[in-house]
Design a protein around this motif. Structure first.
Motif, PDB file in Angstrom:
ATOM      1  N   GLY A   6     -11.028   8.823   9.971  1.00 18.96           N
ATOM      2  CA  GLY A   6     -10.399   8.478  11.238  1.00 18.96           C
ATOM      3  C   GLY A   6      -8.989   7.962  11.093  1.00 18.96           C
ATOM      4  N   ASP A   7      -8.169   8.617  10.249  1.00 21.16           N
ATOM      5  CA  ASP A   7      -6.790   8.166  10.008  1.00 21.16           C
ATOM      6  C   ASP A   7      -6.741   6.735   9.507  1.00 21.16           C
ATOM      7  OD1 ASP A   7      -5.728  10.630  10.817  1.00 21.16           O
ATOM      8  OD2 ASP A   7      -5.697  10.016  12.924  1.00 21.16           O
ATOM      9  N   GLY A   8      -7.718   6.374   8.683  1.00 23.18           N
ATOM     10  CA  GLY A   8      -7.738   5.046   8.088  1.00 23.18           C
ATOM     11  C   GLY A   8      -8.269   3.961   8.989  1.00 23.18           C
ATOM     12  N   ARG A   9      -8.927   4.327  10.100  1.00 20.43           N
ATOM     13  CA  ARG A   9      -9.426   3.331  11.052  1.00 20.43           C
ATOM     14  C   ARG A   9     -10.930   3.471  11.288  1.00 20.43           C
ATOM     15  NH1 ARG A   9      -5.091   0.908  13.870  1.00 20.43           N
ATOM     16  NH2 ARG A   9      -6.335   0.479  15.733  1.00 20.43           N
ATOM     17  N   LEU A  10     -11.615   4.110  10.355  1.00 20.47           N
ATOM     18  CA  LEU A  10     -13.069   4.260  10.417  1.00 20.47           C
ATOM     19  C   LEU A  10     -13.620   4.115   9.002  1.00 20.47           C
ATOM     20  CD1 LEU A  10     -15.105   6.866  12.389  1.00 20.47           C
ATOM     21  CD2 LEU A  10     -15.499   6.626   9.943  1.00 20.47           C
ATOM     22  N   TRP A  11     -14.751   3.394   8.873  1.00 21.28           N
ATOM     23  CA  TRP A  11     -15.302   3.125   7.550  1.00 21.28           C
ATOM     24  C   TRP A  11     -16.815   3.288   7.575  1.00 21.28           C
ATOM     25  CZ3 TRP A  11     -11.856   0.120  10.208  1.00 21.28           C
ATOM     26  CH2 TRP A  11     -10.554   0.069   9.691  1.00 21.28           C
ATOM     27  N   VAL A  12     -17.348   3.827   6.463  1.00 19.01           N
ATOM     28  CA  VAL A  12     -18.788   3.969   6.275  1.00 19.01           C
ATOM     29  C   VAL A  12     -19.150   3.364   4.926  1.00 19.01           C
ATOM     30  CG1 VAL A  12     -20.743   5.542   6.104  1.00 19.01           C
ATOM     31  CG2 VAL A  12     -18.846   6.086   7.646  1.00 19.01           C
ATOM     32  N   LEU A  13     -20.042   2.378   4.937  1.00 20.08           N
ATOM     33  CA  LEU A  13     -20.578   1.801   3.707  1.00 20.08           C
ATOM     34  C   LEU A  13     -21.988   2.343   3.521  1.00 20.08           C
ATOM     35  CD1 LEU A  13     -18.945  -0.752   5.343  1.00 20.08           C
ATOM     36  CD2 LEU A  13     -19.276  -1.732   3.069  1.00 20.08           C
ATOM     37  N   SER A  14     -22.288   2.847   2.329  1.00 18.93           N
ATOM     38  CA  SER A  14     -23.581   3.486   2.103  1.00 18.93           C
ATOM     39  C   SER A  14     -24.231   2.977   0.833  1.00 18.93           C
ATOM     40  CB  SER A  14     -23.424   5.010   2.016  1.00 18.93           C
ATOM     41  OG  SER A  14     -23.000   5.540   3.251  1.00 18.93           O
ATOM     42  N   GLY A  15     -25.562   2.824   0.906  1.00 25.58           N
ATOM     43  CA  GLY A  15     -26.389   2.496  -0.240  1.00 25.58           C
ATOM     44  C   GLY A  15     -27.368   3.620  -0.492  1.00 25.58           C
ATOM     45  N   PRO A  16     -28.389   3.391  -1.315  1.00 24.14           N
ATOM     46  CA  PRO A  16     -29.344   4.454  -1.640  1.00 24.14           C
ATOM     47  C   PRO A  16     -30.071   5.018  -0.425  1.00 24.14           C
ATOM     48  CG  PRO A  16     -29.553   2.619  -3.173  1.00 24.14           C
ATOM     49  CD  PRO A  16     -28.646   2.156  -2.079  1.00 24.14           C
ATOM     50  N   SER A  17     -30.364   4.187   0.583  1.00 23.97           N
ATOM     51  CA  SER A  17     -31.169   4.673   1.713  1.00 23.97           C
ATOM     52  C   SER A  17     -30.665   4.183   3.064  1.00 23.97           C
ATOM     53  CB  SER A  17     -32.634   4.255   1.531  1.00 23.97           C
ATOM     54  OG  SER A  17     -32.746   2.845   1.418  1.00 23.97           O
ATOM     55  N   SER A  18     -29.398   3.778   3.148  1.00 20.69           N
ATOM     56  CA  SER A  18     -28.874   3.326   4.437  1.00 20.69           C
ATOM     57  C   SER A  18     -27.362   3.493   4.491  1.00 20.69           C
ATOM     58  CB  SER A  18     -29.236   1.862   4.699  1.00 20.69           C
ATOM     59  OG  SER A  18     -28.519   1.010   3.827  1.00 20.69           O
ATOM     60  N   SER A  19     -26.845   3.476   5.720  1.00 20.04           N
ATOM     61  CA  SER A  19     -25.397   3.499   5.955  1.00 20.04           C
ATOM     62  C   SER A  19     -25.058   2.526   7.071  1.00 20.04           C
ATOM     63  CB  SER A  19     -24.915   4.901   6.342  1.00 20.04           C
ATOM     64  OG  SER A  19     -24.992   5.794   5.262  1.00 20.04           O
ATOM     65  N   TYR A  20     -23.812   2.062   7.033  1.00 17.77           N
ATOM     66  CA  TYR A  20     -23.294   1.147   8.049  1.00 17.77           C
ATOM     67  C   TYR A  20     -21.885   1.614   8.377  1.00 17.77           C
ATOM     68  CZ  TYR A  20     -22.432  -3.333  10.407  1.00 17.77           C
ATOM     69  OH  TYR A  20     -22.172  -4.306  11.340  1.00 17.77           O
ATOM     70  N   ALA A  21     -21.596   1.835   9.675  1.00 21.11           N
ATOM     71  CA  ALA A  21     -20.306   2.405  10.062  1.00 21.11           C
ATOM     72  C   ALA A  21     -19.652   1.571  11.156  1.00 21.11           C
ATOM     73  CB  ALA A  21     -20.486   3.844  10.537  1.00 21.11           C
ATOM     74  N   LEU A  22     -18.315   1.514  11.117  1.00 21.83           N
ATOM     75  CA  LEU A  22     -17.528   0.781  12.100  1.00 21.83           C
ATOM     76  C   LEU A  22     -16.173   1.448  12.253  1.00 21.83           C
ATOM     77  CD1 LEU A  22     -16.081  -2.357  10.332  1.00 21.83           C
ATOM     78  CD2 LEU A  22     -17.737  -0.906   9.191  1.00 21.83           C
ATOM     79  N   ARG A  23     -15.491   1.148  13.371  1.00 21.48           N
ATOM     80  CA  ARG A  23     -14.189   1.773  13.604  1.00 21.48           C
ATOM     81  C   ARG A  23     -13.298   0.866  14.431  1.00 21.48           C
ATOM     82  NH1 ARG A  23     -12.781   4.259  18.653  1.00 21.48           N
ATOM     83  NH2 ARG A  23     -14.460   4.180  20.200  1.00 21.48           N
ATOM     84  N   LEU A  24     -11.995   1.132  14.344  1.00 13.83           N
ATOM     85  CA  LEU A  24     -10.990   0.456  15.152  1.00 13.83           C
ATOM     86  C   LEU A  24     -10.512   1.384  16.257  1.00 13.83           C
ATOM     87  CD1 LEU A  24      -8.599  -1.354  12.650  1.00 13.83           C
ATOM     88  CD2 LEU A  24      -9.682  -2.422  14.620  1.00 13.83           C
ATOM     89  N   THR A  25     -10.397   0.848  17.475  1.00 13.21           N
ATOM     90  CA  THR A  25      -9.813   1.626  18.557  1.00 13.21           C
ATOM     91  C   THR A  25      -8.290   1.525  18.486  1.00 13.21           C
ATOM     92  OG1 THR A  25      -9.687  -0.171  20.173  1.00 13.21           O
ATOM     93  CG2 THR A  25     -11.803   0.971  19.953  1.00 13.21           C
ATOM     94  N   ASP A  26      -7.614   2.270  19.356  1.00 14.03           N
ATOM     95  CA  ASP A  26      -6.156   2.203  19.373  1.00 14.03           C
ATOM     96  C   ASP A  26      -5.650   0.882  19.940  1.00 14.03           C
ATOM     97  OD1 ASP A  26      -6.911   2.596  21.979  1.00 14.03           O
ATOM     98  OD2 ASP A  26      -5.801   4.460  22.265  1.00 14.03           O
ATOM     99  N   ARG A  27      -6.565   0.046  20.461  1.00 14.19           N
ATOM    100  CA  ARG A  27      -6.197  -1.292  20.941  1.00 14.19           C
ATOM    101  C   ARG A  27      -6.657  -2.375  19.968  1.00 14.19           C
ATOM    102  NH1 ARG A  27      -8.155  -1.417  27.136  1.00 14.19           N
ATOM    103  NH2 ARG A  27     -10.092  -0.715  26.138  1.00 14.19           N
ATOM    104  N   ASP A  28      -6.961  -1.973  18.737  1.00 12.99           N
ATOM    105  CA  ASP A  28      -7.393  -2.885  17.669  1.00 12.99           C
ATOM    106  C   ASP A  28      -8.709  -3.582  17.985  1.00 12.99           C
ATOM    107  OD1 ASP A  28      -5.247  -2.164  16.173  1.00 12.99           O
ATOM    108  OD2 ASP A  28      -4.141  -4.035  16.388  1.00 12.99           O
ATOM    109  N   GLU A  29      -9.560  -2.933  18.771  1.00 14.43           N
ATOM    110  CA  GLU A  29     -10.914  -3.438  19.003  1.00 14.43           C
ATOM    111  C   GLU A  29     -11.803  -2.892  17.891  1.00 14.43           C
ATOM    112  OE1 GLU A  29     -10.342  -3.116  23.854  1.00 14.43           O
ATOM    113  OE2 GLU A  29     -11.143  -1.462  22.641  1.00 14.43           O
ATOM    114  N   LEU A  30     -12.442  -3.775  17.153  1.00 16.66           N
ATOM    115  CA  LEU A  30     -13.288  -3.370  16.036  1.00 16.66           C
ATOM    116  C   LEU A  30     -14.713  -3.185  16.549  1.00 16.66           C
ATOM    117  CD1 LEU A  30     -13.417  -2.813  12.988  1.00 16.66           C
ATOM    118  CD2 LEU A  30     -13.981  -5.241  12.674  1.00 16.66           C
TER     119      LEU A  30
END
Length: 271
Positions: A6-30
Motif C-alpha cells: 500500500g505504498d508503505g502504508r499497509l503492514w501484515v505481520l504473520s506467524g506459522p498459523s496467523s496474520s495481523y494486518a493494519l493500514r494508514l488512511t490518507d488522513r493518518d488514521e491507523l
C-alpha cells in the motif's frame, strides 16, 4: 515476518498459523484490517480497498476500527491514549514514518498539540503466533515546552473479527482459591476488570480470552491477550452498538494519570 504494501502504508505481520494486518488512511488514521488465519499481502490490500461504513447517528465510522484510539476528534470508543498539559487536552497526531526489521514493526507519530512523539511497536517472533505490542512516548521539548501529563497510555487496543456472539473468559481468586475461571456472554456495553493494589496478586489477573461460546481446551477459535505488568492495571472489553468488539488495556487502574513527561523525557508501556 513483516510485509509492507500500500505504498508503505499497509503492514501484515504473520506467524506459522496467523496474520495481523493494519493500514494508514490518507488522513493518518491507523485502522485495523485483519486478525486471523494466514493471509497474503494481496489479501490485505483488497481488504484495505473496501470503503469504511457510513456514519450512523451518534456514532463514528472510526469507532471499533482504529488500532490505537486517542482522546479527541469524532470518536466515542474508549481511548487508549489521553494527554493533558496546562495549555490543552487531547491528541492530534500525524504519521512520521515506519520501519520494520525481522519480526518488529515500529510506527512513528507526532502529536501536534503537545510535542510528544508516539511509537507503536508490534513484534511477532520467529516460529510464534504471539503478537507483542507496546508504546513509547517521548516529549520532544522545544521553545516554550511545558510538562505533559499522560492520563492514560494503554499498551494496545485489540479489534476482534465480526462474530454473532462472543464469550469473555477471565481469572479471579483469593487466598487458597487462586486462578478461578469465569466465563460470561459478552453483551453490548463495556466490561472492565483490573486491580488498584499496586502489585501482582491472585484477586484478578491481567488476562482475557474471547471465543464464540463453543471453544474448549482442544478445539475452537480463541483470541487471548495478557499484560506483562506487576502494578495496578485495567482491561476494558467493549461491545459497540454495531456489534464490533474491542479490548484495550494497560498500566494504571483509572485515568488520573500514569506518568508526567517533562521535556526530553520518555516513557514505555509494558507489553
Amino acid at each position: 515476518m513483516v510485509r509492507t504494501g500500500g505504498d508503505g502504508r499497509l503492514w501484515v505481520l504473520s506467524g506459522p498459523s496467523s496474520s495481523y494486518a493494519l493500514r494508514l488512511t490518507d488522513r493518518d488514521e491507523l485502522l485495523h484490517l485483519y486478525w486471523g488465519p494466514p493471509i497474503t499481502l494481496d489479501d490485505a490490500e483488497r481488504l484495505a480497498a473496501e470503503p469504511l461504513p457510513g456514519d450512523w447517528p451518534f456514532e463514528s465510522a472510526l469507532d471499533g476500527r482504529e488500532e490505537y484510539p486517542v482522546e479527541g476528534g469524532p470518536r466515542f470508543a474508549r481511548p487508549a491514549l489521553a494527554l493533558r498539559s496546562a495549555a490543552a487536552r487531547g491528541v492530534e497526531w500525524a504519521h512520521e514514518g515506519a520501519d520494520a526489521a525481522g519480526g518488529l514493526l515500529r510506527l512513528h507519530f507526532r502529536d501536534r498539540v503537545h510535542r510528544v512523539r508516539l511509537t507503536l511497536h508490534y513484534r511477532m517472533r520467529t516460529g510464534s503466533d504471539v503478537l507483542e505490542r507496546w508504546v513509547r512516548l517521548r516529549h520532544l521539548g522545544g521553545p516554550g515546552a511545558v510538562p505533559v501529563e499522560v492520563l492514560r497510555a494503554d499498551s494496545a487496543t485489540w479489534t476482534l473479527p465480526t462474530r454473532d456472539r462472543w464469550r469473555l473468559s477471565h481469572l479471579h481468586g483469593r487466598w487458597a482459591a487462586e486462578s478461578r475461571l469465569v466465563r460470561t456472554p459478552l453483551t453490548p456495553g463495556e466490561k472492565r476488570i483490573g486491580s488498584r493494589r499496586g502489585h501482582t496478586g491472585h484477586q484478578f489477573l491481567p488476562w482475557i480470552a474471547l471465543d464464540d461460546g463453543a471453544a474448549g481446551e482442544e478445539h475452537g477459535e480463541v483470541f487471548s491477550a495478557a499484560l506483562a505488568w506487576s502494578g495496578s492495571w485495567r482491561i476494558c472489553v467493549d461491545r459497540l452498538p454495531d456489534g464490533t468488539v474491542q479490548a484495550t488495556g494497560g498500566a494504571g487502574h483509572d485515568d488520573a494519570g500514569v506518568v508526567r513527561l517533562d521535556p526530553g523525557r520518555s516513557w514505555t508501556t509494558p507489553v
